[in-house]
Design a protein around this motif. Structure first.
Motif, PDB file in Angstrom:
ATOM      1  N   PRO A  67      36.448 -13.790  14.934  1.00  8.18           N
ATOM      2  CA  PRO A  67      36.310 -12.566  15.361  1.00  8.18           C
ATOM      3  C   PRO A  67      37.039 -11.694  14.120  1.00  8.18           C
ATOM      4  O   PRO A  67      37.966 -12.104  13.945  1.00  8.18           O
ATOM      5  CB  PRO A  67      36.738 -12.447  16.768  1.00  8.18           C
ATOM      6  CG  PRO A  67      37.723 -13.717  16.832  1.00  8.18           C
ATOM      7  CD  PRO A  67      36.918 -14.492  16.010  1.00  8.18           C
ATOM      8  N   ASP A  69      37.147  -8.097  14.592  1.00  7.79           N
ATOM      9  CA  ASP A  69      37.143  -6.568  15.248  1.00  7.79           C
ATOM     10  C   ASP A  69      38.587  -6.387  15.688  1.00  7.79           C
ATOM     11  O   ASP A  69      39.019  -7.274  16.171  1.00  7.79           O
ATOM     12  CB  ASP A  69      36.002  -6.418  16.288  1.00  7.79           C
ATOM     13  CG  ASP A  69      36.267  -7.283  17.392  1.00  7.79           C
ATOM     14  OD1 ASP A  69      36.636  -7.057  18.648  1.00  7.79           O
ATOM     15  OD2 ASP A  69      35.911  -8.547  17.265  1.00  7.79           O
ATOM     16  N   ARG A  71      39.617  -4.790  18.467  1.00 14.77           N
ATOM     17  CA  ARG A  71      39.630  -4.884  19.859  1.00 14.77           C
ATOM     18  C   ARG A  71      39.925  -6.515  20.192  1.00 14.77           C
ATOM     19  O   ARG A  71      40.834  -6.734  21.032  1.00 14.77           O
ATOM     20  CB  ARG A  71      38.256  -4.716  20.483  1.00 14.77           C
ATOM     21  CG  ARG A  71      38.419  -4.825  22.117  1.00 14.77           C
ATOM     22  CD  ARG A  71      36.874  -4.470  22.532  1.00 14.77           C
ATOM     23  NE  ARG A  71      36.817  -4.599  24.153  1.00 14.77           N
ATOM     24  CZ  ARG A  71      36.875  -5.942  24.661  1.00 14.77           C
ATOM     25  NH1 ARG A  71      36.504  -6.870  23.963  1.00 14.77           N
ATOM     26  NH2 ARG A  71      36.768  -6.309  26.026  1.00 14.77           N
ATOM     27  N   THR A  72      39.334  -7.468  19.421  1.00 14.93           N
ATOM     28  CA  THR A  72      39.679  -8.752  19.982  1.00 14.93           C
ATOM     29  C   THR A  72      41.106  -9.192  19.334  1.00 14.93           C
ATOM     30  O   THR A  72      41.682  -9.881  20.111  1.00 14.93           O
ATOM     31  CB  THR A  72      38.739  -9.870  19.112  1.00 14.93           C
ATOM     32  OG1 THR A  72      37.138  -9.487  19.636  1.00 14.93           O
ATOM     33  CG2 THR A  72      38.797 -11.179  19.443  1.00 14.93           C
ATOM     34  N   TRP A  73      41.349  -8.611  18.397  1.00 16.12           N
ATOM     35  CA  TRP A  73      42.945  -9.280  17.691  1.00 16.12           C
ATOM     36  C   TRP A  73      43.760  -8.453  18.565  1.00 16.12           C
ATOM     37  O   TRP A  73      44.848  -8.959  18.713  1.00 16.12           O
ATOM     38  CB  TRP A  73      42.510  -8.793  16.327  1.00 16.12           C
ATOM     39  CG  TRP A  73      42.184  -9.928  15.452  1.00 16.12           C
ATOM     40  CD1 TRP A  73      40.893  -9.937  15.060  1.00 16.12           C
ATOM     41  CD2 TRP A  73      42.777 -11.326  15.109  1.00 16.12           C
ATOM     42  NE1 TRP A  73      40.814 -11.024  14.552  1.00 16.12           N
ATOM     43  CE2 TRP A  73      41.884 -11.878  14.580  1.00 16.12           C
ATOM     44  CE3 TRP A  73      43.995 -11.549  15.360  1.00 16.12           C
ATOM     45  CZ2 TRP A  73      41.918 -13.252  13.920  1.00 16.12           C
ATOM     46  CZ3 TRP A  73      44.153 -13.068  15.010  1.00 16.12           C
ATOM     47  CH2 TRP A  73      43.217 -13.605  14.027  1.00 16.12           C
ATOM     48  N   ALA A  75      43.619  -7.939  21.744  1.00 16.18           N
ATOM     49  CA  ALA A  75      43.610  -8.837  22.925  1.00 16.18           C
ATOM     50  C   ALA A  75      44.315 -10.136  22.482  1.00 16.18           C
ATOM     51  O   ALA A  75      45.180 -10.854  23.384  1.00 16.18           O
ATOM     52  CB  ALA A  75      42.158  -9.241  23.267  1.00 16.18           C
ATOM     53  N   PHE A  76      44.056 -10.702  21.419  1.00 22.53           N
ATOM     54  CA  PHE A  76      44.973 -11.896  21.033  1.00 22.53           C
ATOM     55  C   PHE A  76      46.472 -11.588  21.067  1.00 22.53           C
ATOM     56  O   PHE A  76      47.252 -12.515  21.423  1.00 22.53           O
ATOM     57  CB  PHE A  76      44.536 -12.175  19.456  1.00 22.53           C
ATOM     58  CG  PHE A  76      42.977 -13.043  19.478  1.00 22.53           C
ATOM     59  CD1 PHE A  76      42.853 -13.745  20.555  1.00 22.53           C
ATOM     60  CD2 PHE A  76      42.299 -13.292  18.361  1.00 22.53           C
ATOM     61  CE1 PHE A  76      41.388 -14.217  20.546  1.00 22.53           C
ATOM     62  CE2 PHE A  76      41.410 -13.753  18.270  1.00 22.53           C
ATOM     63  CZ  PHE A  76      40.587 -14.460  19.297  1.00 22.53           C
ATOM     64  N   HIS A 181      39.548 -10.206  29.110  1.00 28.59           N
ATOM     65  CA  HIS A 181      39.382  -9.504  27.674  1.00 28.59           C
ATOM     66  C   HIS A 181      39.098 -10.613  26.652  1.00 28.59           C
ATOM     67  O   HIS A 181      38.633 -10.136  25.343  1.00 28.59           O
ATOM     68  CB  HIS A 181      40.700  -9.253  27.033  1.00 28.59           C
ATOM     69  CG  HIS A 181      41.007  -7.804  27.742  1.00 28.59           C
ATOM     70  ND1 HIS A 181      40.508  -6.658  27.741  1.00 28.59           N
ATOM     71  CD2 HIS A 181      41.889  -7.797  28.754  1.00 28.59           C
ATOM     72  CE1 HIS A 181      41.102  -5.673  28.528  1.00 28.59           C
ATOM     73  NE2 HIS A 181      42.016  -6.442  29.123  1.00 28.59           N
ATOM     74  N   LEU A 182      39.098 -11.983  26.957  1.00 26.85           N
ATOM     75  CA  LEU A 182      38.593 -13.201  26.098  1.00 26.85           C
ATOM     76  C   LEU A 182      37.487 -13.962  26.419  1.00 26.85           C
ATOM     77  O   LEU A 182      37.247 -15.035  25.854  1.00 26.85           O
ATOM     78  CB  LEU A 182      40.020 -13.795  25.698  1.00 26.85           C
ATOM     79  CG  LEU A 182      41.347 -13.497  25.108  1.00 26.85           C
ATOM     80  CD1 LEU A 182      42.251 -14.249  24.708  1.00 26.85           C
ATOM     81  CD2 LEU A 182      40.658 -12.637  23.680  1.00 26.85           C
ATOM     82  N   LEU A 185      34.733 -15.896  24.163  1.00 28.80           N
ATOM     83  CA  LEU A 185      35.210 -16.620  22.890  1.00 28.80           C
ATOM     84  C   LEU A 185      35.433 -18.163  22.964  1.00 28.80           C
ATOM     85  O   LEU A 185      35.672 -18.841  24.169  1.00 28.80           O
ATOM     86  CB  LEU A 185      36.599 -15.897  22.657  1.00 28.80           C
ATOM     87  CG  LEU A 185      36.470 -14.541  21.846  1.00 28.80           C
ATOM     88  CD1 LEU A 185      37.801 -14.025  21.777  1.00 28.80           C
ATOM     89  CD2 LEU A 185      35.612 -14.498  20.578  1.00 28.80           C
ATOM     90  N   SER A 190      40.171 -18.762  20.480  1.00 34.89           N
ATOM     91  CA  SER A 190      41.352 -17.914  21.352  1.00 34.89           C
ATOM     92  C   SER A 190      42.667 -18.533  21.077  1.00 34.89           C
ATOM     93  O   SER A 190      43.707 -17.744  20.924  1.00 34.89           O
ATOM     94  CB  SER A 190      40.963 -18.097  22.688  1.00 34.89           C
ATOM     95  OG  SER A 190      39.619 -17.137  23.175  1.00 34.89           O
TER      96      SER A 190
END
Length: 305
Positions: A67, A69, A71-73, A75-76, A181-182, A185, A190
């Motif tokens: 990913p 984006d 938003r995903t990072w 969340a990471f 949020h994940l 994936l 993740s």
């Protein structure tokens, strides 16, 4: 959260489940040995940085999409704090004041904390009679392991026990965050993403708090750090997902019961640790609570689910 649907375990699944319990049981010994020469945060920095590199290599080999984006990072990043940086730091610090085996027993409280967190945040995870009983039994085990003296005489050891309990609470919140949020994936991605974000915080933080990284370490410390990062983190994540595919989430939850015995035995043989009887009694009660939570021990009047 873990469901109670269980498939039969093949001999290979049992072997790999036991191996996972041994690996994670050994992480408490490895951390304690490393802490003889490196700081709490430095150990976390090593664990997250090197493990992230290994997992990204696995992601590349599997040709999984990465990913890009924000938003995903983001969340990471939160996941890295909740599932890595905070609990790893708390457990490391606690082991400066309490036995590694005792820290592993408190770590097993992840399951009852997880059930409570899921019930709080998800409508489909309400506390059933079975779950409530399992949680109450589990916390009775934790209270037994802590002992009344820790409440009467608050000292560094008492604070260390609370820190060790903070780790499973953080893990429980991480599970909630991951579900929110994940979802969707690839788990390897993740894991690599959250460890990368953890390392981005842990490395400069360790440098600021513990000082520049010391390279003149003993062979024991290097071996402990290598085990801590490469085997008990990167390797354990890969094995975890393998066992999950073979055994299912219900059976995989058994690893929670396998970690403390391995940690206690290793602590006794290598570090000469001796736990009080209340610690063993507490783990026994906690184990009973986990088996009730998992549905393996049905409540009176209820069929085993």
């Amino acid at each position: 959260m873990t469901d109670v649907t269980q498939t039969s375990l093949s001999p290979r699944a049992w072997i790999e489940l036991l191996l996972l319990g041994l690996i994670w049981g050994g992480v408490f010994l490895a951390a304690r040995l490393a802490l003889n020469e490196v700081g709490v945060l430095t150990a976390v920095a090593h664990r997250t940085f090197w493990a992230a590199l290994v997992l990204w290599a696995a992601v590349r080999m599997l040709r999984l999409p990465v990913p890009r984006d924000l938003r995903t990072w983001t969340a990471f990043m939160v996941m890295g704090l909740l599932n890595n940086l905070i609990p790893f730091s708390l457990l490391n610090w606690s082991q400066l004041h309490i036995e590694s085996g005792l820290a592993s027993i408190f770590n097993a409280a992840t399951a009852p904390f997880g059930v409570l967190a899921a019930a709080l945040f998800f409508a489909d995870e309400r506390l059933s009679r079975r779950k409530l009983a399992g949680v109450l039994i589990g916390f009775a085990g934790v209270a037994t392991a802590i002992g009344i003296d820790a409440i009467r005489h608050f000292d560094p050891r008492s604070l260390a026990q609370l820190a060790a309990l903070g780790a499973p609470l953080s893990y429980a919140l991480a599970a909630v965050w991951a579900r929110k949020h994940l979802a969707g994936l690839a788990p390897h991605v993740s894991a690599a993403g959250m460890l990368t974000c953890s390392a981005l915080i842990a490395v400069p933080l360790a440098w600021a708090v513990d000082g520049p990284f010391e390279m003149q370490l003993s062979a024991t410390t290097y071996a402990a750090l290598a085990y801590y990062a490469l085997i008990a983190t990167a390797g354990a994540y890969l094995l975890y997902y393998r066992v999950l595919d073979m055994a299912g989430s219900g059976n995989l939850s058994l690893v929670t019961l396998l970690i403390p015995p391995f940690a206690i035995v290793l602590g006794a043989f290598v570090l000469g640790e001796a736990l009080e009887m209340r610690a063993f009694a507490g783990f026994g009660i906690l184990a009973l609570g986990l088996l009730v939570l998992d549905g393996r021990i049905p409540l009176p009047g209820h069929k085993k689910s």
